[in-house]
Design a protein around this motif. Structure first.
Motif, short mmCIF file in Angstrom:
data_model
loop_
_atom_site.label_atom_id
_atom_site.label_comp_id
_atom_site.label_asym_id
_atom_site.label_seq_id
_atom_site.Cartn_x
_atom_site.Cartn_y
_atom_site.Cartn_z
N ILE A 110 54.85 44.20 41.05
CA ILE A 110 54.36 43.73 39.75
C ILE A 110 52.85 43.96 39.65
CG2 ILE A 110 54.14 41.73 38.23
CD1 ILE A 110 56.57 40.52 39.81
N ILE A 111 52.44 44.66 38.59
CA ILE A 111 51.02 44.98 38.36
C ILE A 111 50.55 44.31 37.08
CG2 ILE A 111 49.31 46.82 38.09
CD1 ILE A 111 50.77 46.88 40.81
N GLY A 112 49.43 43.60 37.15
CA GLY A 112 48.84 42.95 35.98
C GLY A 112 47.81 43.84 35.32
N HIS A 113 47.85 43.91 33.99
CA HIS A 113 46.98 44.83 33.24
C HIS A 113 46.56 44.17 31.92
CE1 HIS A 113 45.66 48.75 31.59
NE2 HIS A 113 46.26 48.38 30.47
N THR A 114 45.31 43.98 31.64
CA THR A 114 44.14 44.20 32.45
C THR A 114 43.22 43.01 32.22
OG1 THR A 114 42.22 45.68 32.79
CG2 THR A 114 43.16 45.64 30.62
N LEU A 115 42.42 42.62 33.20
CA LEU A 115 41.63 41.39 33.08
C LEU A 115 40.39 41.56 32.21
CD1 LEU A 115 41.95 40.25 36.80
CD2 LEU A 115 43.11 39.24 34.81
N VAL A 158 51.91 38.41 41.58
CA VAL A 158 51.47 39.72 41.10
C VAL A 158 50.84 40.47 42.26
CG1 VAL A 158 49.78 40.88 39.63
CG2 VAL A 158 51.19 39.05 38.69
N PHE A 159 51.34 41.69 42.51
CA PHE A 159 50.90 42.47 43.67
C PHE A 159 49.47 42.96 43.51
CE2 PHE A 159 50.40 46.53 45.89
CZ PHE A 159 50.78 46.17 47.18
N GLY A 160 49.14 43.45 42.32
CA GLY A 160 47.81 44.02 42.09
C GLY A 160 47.39 43.87 40.64
N TRP A 161 46.07 43.86 40.43
CA TRP A 161 45.51 43.69 39.07
C TRP A 161 44.57 44.83 38.72
CZ3 TRP A 161 46.83 39.87 35.73
CH2 TRP A 161 47.49 38.74 36.25
N ASP A 162 44.70 45.34 37.49
CA ASP A 162 43.64 46.17 36.92
C ASP A 162 42.55 45.19 36.50
OD1 ASP A 162 44.97 48.59 37.22
OD2 ASP A 162 45.94 48.46 35.27
N VAL A 163 41.53 45.08 37.34
CA VAL A 163 40.50 44.07 37.10
C VAL A 163 39.57 44.50 35.97
CG1 VAL A 163 38.57 42.79 38.13
CG2 VAL A 163 40.61 43.30 39.50
N VAL A 164 39.10 45.74 36.05
CA VAL A 164 38.21 46.28 35.01
C VAL A 164 38.77 47.61 34.54
CG1 VAL A 164 35.88 47.06 34.42
CG2 VAL A 164 36.19 45.10 35.95
N LEU A 204 43.15 44.74 44.08
CA LEU A 204 42.31 44.72 42.88
C LEU A 204 41.83 46.14 42.57
CD1 LEU A 204 40.16 41.57 43.79
CD2 LEU A 204 42.30 41.66 42.48
N TYR A 205 42.02 46.59 41.31
CA TYR A 205 41.79 47.98 40.95
C TYR A 205 40.76 48.14 39.83
CZ TYR A 205 46.58 47.74 42.82
OH TYR A 205 47.71 47.45 43.55
N TYR A 206 40.08 49.28 39.88
CA TYR A 206 39.35 49.77 38.71
C TYR A 206 40.20 50.89 38.12
CZ TYR A 206 36.14 52.13 35.64
OH TYR A 206 35.59 52.71 34.52
N ASN A 207 40.33 50.93 36.77
CA ASN A 207 41.27 51.84 36.11
C ASN A 207 40.56 52.58 34.97
OD1 ASN A 207 44.03 52.77 35.53
ND2 ASN A 207 43.96 51.45 33.74
N ASP A 208 40.75 53.92 34.89
CA ASP A 208 40.07 54.68 33.84
C ASP A 208 40.82 55.97 33.53
OD1 ASP A 208 38.06 55.31 31.96
OD2 ASP A 208 36.48 54.62 33.29
N HIS A 233 35.51 43.43 46.21
CA HIS A 233 36.76 43.79 46.87
C HIS A 233 37.55 44.75 45.99
CE1 HIS A 233 36.54 40.83 50.21
NE2 HIS A 233 35.78 40.18 49.34
N VAL A 234 37.23 46.04 46.06
CA VAL A 234 37.94 47.06 45.29
C VAL A 234 39.01 47.67 46.20
CG1 VAL A 234 37.74 49.17 43.94
CG2 VAL A 234 35.83 47.55 44.00
N SER A 235 40.27 47.41 45.88
CA SER A 235 41.37 47.91 46.71
C SER A 235 41.78 49.32 46.35
CB SER A 235 42.61 47.02 46.56
OG SER A 235 42.29 45.66 46.66
N GLY A 236 41.64 49.67 45.07
CA GLY A 236 42.13 50.97 44.65
C GLY A 236 41.54 51.42 43.33
#
Length: 383
Positions: A110-115, A158-164, A204-208, A233-236
């Protein structure tokens, strides 16, 4: 009368369950030879974005495909701040709770999108009662409350989050969003800090988007180095991969995979689709606010996709998946941005009213002819 009512309720429930089961069985029979999640299980997760009809299981055909084909899900819209906290301090978790429950029930990642995102953030976030920009301290406090309320609610689930999301422009410069204008570049570091505090075990991810543009790639790499140096803490890093038939080049995408992996983080494809329609301009990315007027010339496949275009789309998808398999040691997930063509945002962006065919499943949720070719890549790899 009470017994009759109870019997009718039971019969109705049985009919609904039988219908849902039949839809899943039908989807499985139709696609037994093209089960994506099984083919790629030793390489990376295969994900899709879910809309509300799918989250609430109102679209049985789509849900059947999701359960059969995918092992990772992301919320297309319901976890964005404008929906979760439309008014200050007033949170609405109904749809997000259902999304997480759907993933848990079906044993999916489960991925959360986006904070934090410059778009689809409620207007109140940045202003005071007089409509003036809030102070740096107030915005940081609001950001912290939003992130930690949301992330802590789903801690361990939730396994991971698109933080920004989307903080760097195509030229590599920082986007001058309200977060940037009021807080400065430290807003990204703080966002990752707040999310990590709320759930230390979540990725925790940065997404673009348009990450294959060299200047943008370099800008993202520089930004992540800065955040990591400050203890973030940037995981991916997520490459959205909203692509066209002739842009970007596979070689530039590969450079991005290598560049991102060189930061010591996971790389993931987070929002993949490939448009077959003419692009309004070169290097068309995914700037949500961009809009252009409709014209017939820009909507050439309203009646269906010609065989030669389907073949071209298939070759393009195979080329990308070949690249992802080549770098499966770096890539943890490949997520399609939608289940079937009819669900895709590309039908209305950047030109409303167009008919696009950007996904792996058509409008009837049947696999396109080339899906078997994508799966065949995994067999070649085993040899």
């Amino acid at each position: 009368m009470k017994i009759l009512k109870t019997m009718m309720t039971a019969i109705t429930a049985l009919l609904i369950a039988t219908s849902a089961s039949a839809a899943i069985q039908s989807a499985k029979q139709a696609t037994d030879s093209v089960i994506l999640k099984d083919a790629f299980e030793n390489n990376f997760f295969i994900g899709t974005a879910l809309n509300l009809d799918q989250i609430w299981e109102r679209d049985s055909k789509a849900v059947a495909v999701v359960k059969t084909q995918f092992n990772s899900i992301v919320a297309e819209n319901c976890m964005k701040s404008m929906f979760l906290q439309p008014q200050e301090g007033v949170f609405n978790f109904k749809d997000a709770d259902r999304f997480v429950a759907f993933g848990e029930k079906n044993k999916m990642q489960i991925i959360g999108h986006t904070l934090i995102w410059h778009s689809q953030t409620p207007a109140w976030f940045f202003v005071d009662k007089n409509g003036k920009d809030v102070s740096r301290e107030v915005l940081i406090a609001r950001m912290k409350k939003h992130i930690q309320t949301v992330v802590s609610r789903y801690k361990g689930r939730v396994f991971g989050w698109d933080v920004v999301n989307e903080a760097i422009l195509d030229n590599g410069e920082w986007r001058k969003s309200k977060f940037y204008q009021i807080i400065g570049p430290q807003f990204i570091e703080l966002a990752f800090k707040f999310a990590h505090e709320a759930d230390p075990k979540a990725e925790l991810y940065y997404n673009d988007y348009s990450t294959a543009i060299p200047a943008k790639r370099n800008g993202i790499i520089a930004m992540v180095r800065q955040v990591k140096a400050a203890g973030g803490h940037v995981s991916g890093l997520g490459m959205q991969e909203h692509n066209g038939l002739d842009n970007p080049s596979i070689s530039e995408v590969e450079k991005t995979i290598l560049g991102f992996a060189g930061l010591g983080v996971k790389v993931m494809v987070t929002e993949m689709d490939i448009s077959v329609l003419p692009h309004v301009r070169p290097d068309m990315g995914a700037e949500i606010g961009e809009r252009h007027a409709y014209s017939k010339e820009m909507n050439p496949y309203e009646e269906g996709l010609p065989a030669e275009k389907m073949e071209e789309l298939g070759k393009r998808y195979v080329d990308f998946f070949s690249l992802y398999l080549k770098h499966h040691d770096k890539i943890s997930r490949v997520t399609l941005w939608g289940v079937g063509d009819g669900d895709s945002w590309k039908n209305g962006w950047p030109i409303p009213g167009r008919t696009d065919y950007p996904l792996l499943f058509d409008r009837n949720y049947q696999p396109k002819p080339f899906v078997k070719d994508i799966i065949a890549l995994t067999q070649k790899k085993k040899k």
